[in-house]
Scaffold this motif. Structure first.
Motif, mmCIF file in Angstrom:
data_model
loop_
_atom_site.group_PDB
_atom_site.id
_atom_site.type_symbol
_atom_site.label_atom_id
_atom_site.label_comp_id
_atom_site.label_asym_id
_atom_site.label_seq_id
_atom_site.Cartn_x
_atom_site.Cartn_y
_atom_site.Cartn_z
ATOM 1 N N LYS A 169 0.835 -1.203 0.000
ATOM 2 C CA LYS A 169 0.000 0.000 0.000
ATOM 3 C C LYS A 169 0.870 1.254 0.000
ATOM 4 C CE LYS A 169 -3.591 2.300 2.740
ATOM 5 N NZ LYS A 169 -4.390 2.238 3.997
ATOM 6 N N GLU A 170 1.972 1.221 0.747
ATOM 7 C CA GLU A 170 2.870 2.374 0.805
ATOM 8 C C GLU A 170 3.626 2.562 -0.504
ATOM 9 O OE1 GLU A 170 3.743 2.075 5.633
ATOM 10 O OE2 GLU A 170 5.105 1.151 4.187
ATOM 11 N N VAL A 171 3.997 1.454 -1.151
ATOM 12 C CA VAL A 171 4.666 1.539 -2.453
ATOM 13 C C VAL A 171 3.762 2.233 -3.469
ATOM 14 C CG1 VAL A 171 5.491 0.182 -4.423
ATOM 15 C CG2 VAL A 171 6.181 -0.443 -2.114
ATOM 16 N N ASP A 172 2.488 1.851 -3.492
ATOM 17 C CA ASP A 172 1.543 2.488 -4.424
ATOM 18 C C ASP A 172 1.387 3.975 -4.123
ATOM 19 O OD1 ASP A 172 1.126 0.075 -5.672
ATOM 20 O OD2 ASP A 172 -0.664 -0.430 -4.508
ATOM 21 N N HIS A 173 1.323 4.327 -2.840
ATOM 22 C CA HIS A 173 1.143 5.725 -2.463
ATOM 23 C C HIS A 173 2.355 6.573 -2.858
ATOM 24 C CE1 HIS A 173 -0.237 9.207 -0.236
ATOM 25 N NE2 HIS A 173 0.876 9.209 0.492
ATOM 26 N N ILE A 174 3.558 6.097 -2.525
ATOM 27 C CA ILE A 174 4.771 6.841 -2.853
ATOM 28 C C ILE A 174 4.963 6.906 -4.367
ATOM 29 C CG2 ILE A 174 7.283 6.904 -2.619
ATOM 30 C CD1 ILE A 174 5.881 7.744 -0.116
ATOM 31 N N SER A 175 4.641 5.829 -5.072
ATOM 32 C CA SER A 175 4.760 5.824 -6.544
ATOM 33 C C SER A 175 3.891 6.914 -7.157
ATOM 34 C CB SER A 175 4.362 4.458 -7.108
ATOM 35 O OG SER A 175 5.193 3.436 -6.636
ATOM 36 N N THR A 176 2.663 7.032 -6.663
ATOM 37 C CA THR A 176 1.754 8.062 -7.170
ATOM 38 C C THR A 176 2.287 9.461 -6.877
ATOM 39 O OG1 THR A 176 -0.108 6.563 -6.793
ATOM 40 C CG2 THR A 176 -0.621 8.894 -7.102
ATOM 41 N N LEU A 177 2.831 9.657 -5.675
ATOM 42 C CA LEU A 177 3.370 10.968 -5.309
ATOM 43 C C LEU A 177 4.573 11.337 -6.168
ATOM 44 C CD1 LEU A 177 3.229 10.983 -1.389
ATOM 45 C CD2 LEU A 177 1.584 11.920 -3.009
ATOM 46 N N ILE A 178 5.457 10.379 -6.411
ATOM 47 C CA ILE A 178 6.642 10.649 -7.228
ATOM 48 C C ILE A 178 6.239 11.038 -8.645
ATOM 49 C CG2 ILE A 178 8.668 9.582 -8.299
ATOM 50 C CD1 ILE A 178 9.005 7.951 -5.735
ATOM 51 N N LEU A 179 5.272 10.309 -9.208
ATOM 52 C CA LEU A 179 4.808 10.628 -10.559
ATOM 53 C C LEU A 179 4.137 12.001 -10.587
ATOM 54 C CD1 LEU A 179 4.446 9.840 -13.473
ATOM 55 C CD2 LEU A 179 2.377 8.576 -12.839
ATOM 56 N N ARG A 180 3.370 12.314 -9.554
ATOM 57 C CA ARG A 180 2.718 13.628 -9.485
ATOM 58 C C ARG A 180 3.759 14.744 -9.367
ATOM 59 N NH1 ARG A 180 -1.397 13.912 -4.767
ATOM 60 N NH2 ARG A 180 -2.265 12.205 -5.990
ATOM 61 N N ALA A 181 4.776 14.508 -8.538
ATOM 62 C CA ALA A 181 5.843 15.505 -8.389
ATOM 63 C C ALA A 181 6.578 15.718 -9.707
ATOM 64 C CB ALA A 181 6.819 15.060 -7.298
ATOM 65 N N PHE A 182 6.815 14.630 -10.425
ATOM 66 C CA PHE A 182 7.484 14.730 -11.730
ATOM 67 C C PHE A 182 6.646 15.532 -12.714
ATOM 68 C CE2 PHE A 182 7.503 12.683 -15.991
ATOM 69 C CZ PHE A 182 8.698 13.201 -16.440
ATOM 70 N N LEU A 183 5.338 15.270 -12.757
ATOM 71 C CA LEU A 183 4.466 15.975 -13.700
ATOM 72 C C LEU A 183 4.381 17.464 -13.364
ATOM 73 C CD1 LEU A 183 1.600 13.336 -14.042
ATOM 74 C CD2 LEU A 183 3.413 13.843 -15.678
ATOM 75 N N LEU A 184 4.476 17.812 -12.080
ATOM 76 C CA LEU A 184 4.440 19.219 -11.692
ATOM 77 C C LEU A 184 5.684 19.980 -12.144
ATOM 78 C CD1 LEU A 184 2.930 19.039 -8.081
ATOM 79 C CD2 LEU A 184 1.873 20.100 -10.085
ATOM 80 N N THR A 185 6.774 19.265 -12.421
ATOM 81 C CA THR A 185 8.004 19.939 -12.864
ATOM 82 C C THR A 185 8.038 20.187 -14.371
ATOM 83 O OG1 THR A 185 9.205 17.837 -13.188
ATOM 84 C CG2 THR A 185 9.306 18.847 -10.995
ATOM 85 N N ILE A 186 7.052 19.684 -15.086
ATOM 86 C CA ILE A 186 7.006 19.881 -16.534
ATOM 87 C C ILE A 186 6.228 21.159 -16.825
ATOM 88 C CG2 ILE A 186 6.260 18.920 -18.748
ATOM 89 C CD1 ILE A 186 6.452 16.158 -17.516
ATOM 90 N N PRO A 187 6.805 22.114 -17.537
ATOM 91 C CA PRO A 187 6.081 23.368 -17.836
ATOM 92 C C PRO A 187 4.849 23.109 -18.690
ATOM 93 C CG PRO A 187 8.142 23.236 -19.082
ATOM 94 C CD PRO A 187 8.159 22.099 -18.111
#
Length: 570
Positions: A169-187
């Motif tokens: 459950k924690e792997v899924d949560h952190i995976s989603t956060l990392i992907l969201r953080a990555f998408l926020l860095t794209i202009p």
């Protein structure tokens, strides 16, 4: 000054690989990195005899950084791996294991280094050309309109680091956060040349992993006492920001070996305070709402700004200066003189956030590609490992923009490459023999050594005594538990291949890894239907793995070509 003892002459050792000490050190390093490889890899604790912190890890970046190496050959190997990790973050263990395997396998053959290097270079070219080709059956294009492939890549990186101590459950949560953080860095207005933003990892140790979060903008930690002095924060459409990279403490700068002349009756402290107050008056006159300082702000200046409803935050630290400049649009001010109006920036909003027992200023930007990943874990050791893993995953996602592909993981790319190389060299040897000027026997010996190194690398994923098989259709990696019954029906014992792409219910035939079998052409041209049928895939970063393959082969060739080592013993 005369030396206390005479300088010793340097030692020259010929044929360094033949030395027992070098061989034993290489075998020890191979055993160390092999035991750490994969999701079931064993953890290592690093500490020195003088005390200090203890590092628990299975990652090559932390492992090699804390590993003292004295053998010259190992210094070359570890330096190459660490340089690869510094550039690509991922694939350090892969590179180290493959390099060790290649050196040890080729050593037993007794062929000349020139022949070995030429043929290894050819086999490497064969691998890289195939992995970059459209017919490659272990390369998947990344579809940025869907998150499935990207999430699988991040999840694969997280699950390969057991020291993070994460449940599913924690792997899924952190995976989603990392992907969201990555998408926020794209202009948003991405053009031909994209300049990515930055994800700032904010530590919150001793909290549940599930409490981790991603917020746009920047979080600046402040003490509760400092917060009470600042509250309440007035509401505004925007906040004008001044960013200082110079100290506002009023201390005199270091004069070095020079002499400071002061007129009689002049107080340096009062003169410095007067300069600070003049600066404060300009900030108030320019209607600045928020003052951020990398270093210290004098208490009197803080009080002056507070009485004029200006928020002052000091001790920001150098690491946040660049992100703050991007978020606010402010230029860091480096002097106490008059401030140019163009140096100021602005933010959309400023609010207070509390996570766990920590308080933060949350700077919400007008439009930016900076975000904060608030990362939680149970203890310091697990948090340090998780931070390093998140940085690796974010870097892997960034690399997919340049090369929008991923490779199948779980050992399947390695075993598939072995099948491809064996079939290619067995059925089309003429071009190699003509171009490289070697015999059929030499080609076969080097091919076997190269493929055996890749097979041993794939076999390193098994740490519990299980058996490893490959199928004769796709050339994929399959793992089965130890102590098999005498009568075996493989489809009943096997579930899915290492990468999760294929099921054992297909009409496949299997054989044990490294067993004698006739070379076969593995199926090429991976279909989109096949990748879409699997719910979860184990994937590797294409760019990092391709570079790791090249670094491993080239470093092995360099080591095998060493004829002597000159060592200074002083």
């Amino acid at each position: 000054m005369s030396r206390l003892e005479a300088k010793k002459p340097s030692i020259c050792r010929s044929e360094p690989l033949t030395g027992e000490r070098t061989r034993a050190s290489l075998a020890a390093l191979r055993g160390l990195v092999t035991s750490c490889y994969g999701p079931a890899g064993r953890l290592k604790q690093l500490h020195n005899g003088r005390g200090g912190s203890v590092v628990t890890t299975s990652q090559s970046a932390a492992l090699l950084a804390g590993l003292p190496v004295s053998t010259p050959v190992l210094k070359v190997l570890t330096a190459a791996v660490r340089n690869h990790v510094a550039c690509f973050s991922d694939g350090g263990l892969f590179t180290a294991i493959l390099c060790c395997n290649l050196v040890e396998n080729v050593q037993r053959l007794g062929l000349t280094p020139t022949t070995v290097i030429k043929l290894n270079k050819h086999l490497l070219s064969l691998c890289t050309s195939y992995l970059k080709s459209e017919v490659c059956a272990c390369r998947i294009p990344v579809d940025f309109s869907s998150t499935q492939i990207l999430l699988s890549l991040v999840r694969s990186i997280l699950t390969s680091k057991p020291a993070c101590m994460l449940i599913a459950k924690e792997v899924d949560h952190i995976s989603t956060l990392i992907l969201r953080a990555f998408l926020l860095t794209i202009p948003e207005s991405a053009q031909e040349h994209i300049i990515l933003g930055k994800s700032i990892i904010v530590p919150l140790k001793g909290q549940r992993v599930i409490d981790s979060a991603v917020l746009p903008g920047i979080l600046i930690e402040v003490s509760e006492v400092q917060l009470m002095k600042i509250l309440p924060i007035k509401k505004s459409d925007s906040f004008k920001v001044a960013l200082f990279g110079v100290s506002l403490s009023g201390d005199l700068s270091d004069t070095g070996e020079g002499t400071l002349l002061v007129s009689y009756g002049v107080s340096l402290e009062n003169a410095a305070l007067d300069q600070l107050f003049n600066l404060g008056k300009q900030l108030v006159s320019d209607r600045v709402d928020l003052v951020l300082c990398q270093k210290v702000i004098h208490p009197s200046l803080k009080q002056f700004l507070r009485t004029h409803h200006v928020i002052a935050v000091d001790r920001i630290g150098v690491s946040l200066m660049e992100p703050l400049s991007k978020v606010t649009g402010a230029w860091p001010i480096g002097s106490l003189g008059s401030i140019s109006p163009s140096s100021y920036g602005s933010i959309k909003d400023l609010c207070i956030a509390k996570f766990g027992c920590k308080h933060f200023f949350h700077l919400i930007p007008n439009k930016t590609t900076i975000c904060s990943l608030l990362l939680c874990n149970r203890n310091d050791t697990a948090w340090d490992e998780l931070k390093l893993t998140c940085q690796t995953a974010l870097h892997a996602l960034q690399l997919t923009i340049k090369d929008p592909y991923v490779l199948l993981g779980g050992g399947c790319t390695e075993t598939h490459l072995v099948a491809y190389i064996r079939h290619k060299t067995r059925n089309e040897p003429e071009s190699v023999l003509q171009d490289e000027g070697c015999s059929q026997t030499e080609l076969q010996l080097i091919t076997d050594a190269f493929c055996s190194a890749l097979e041993s690398l794939a076999g390193s994923l098994e740490h519990d005594g299980g058996e490893i098989l490959t199928d004769s259709k796709y050339g994929h990696f399959w793992s089965v538990q130890a102590d098999l019954p005498s009568a075996v029906n493989w489809p009943d014992l096997l579930s899915r291949c290492g990468c999760g792409l294929y099921s054992s219910q297909e009409e496949l035939s299997w054989s044990f890894l490294r067993s004698a079998r006739h070379p076969f052409p593995p199926q090429t041209c991976l279909s989109r239907e096949a990748t879409g049928s699997a719910s979860t895939l184990t994937l590797d970063c294409f760019t990092a793995k391709l570079s790791g393959l090249q670094v491993a082969v080239e470093t092995a060739s360099l080591i095998l070509d060493l004829s002597c080592v000159i060592e200074d013993t002083n």
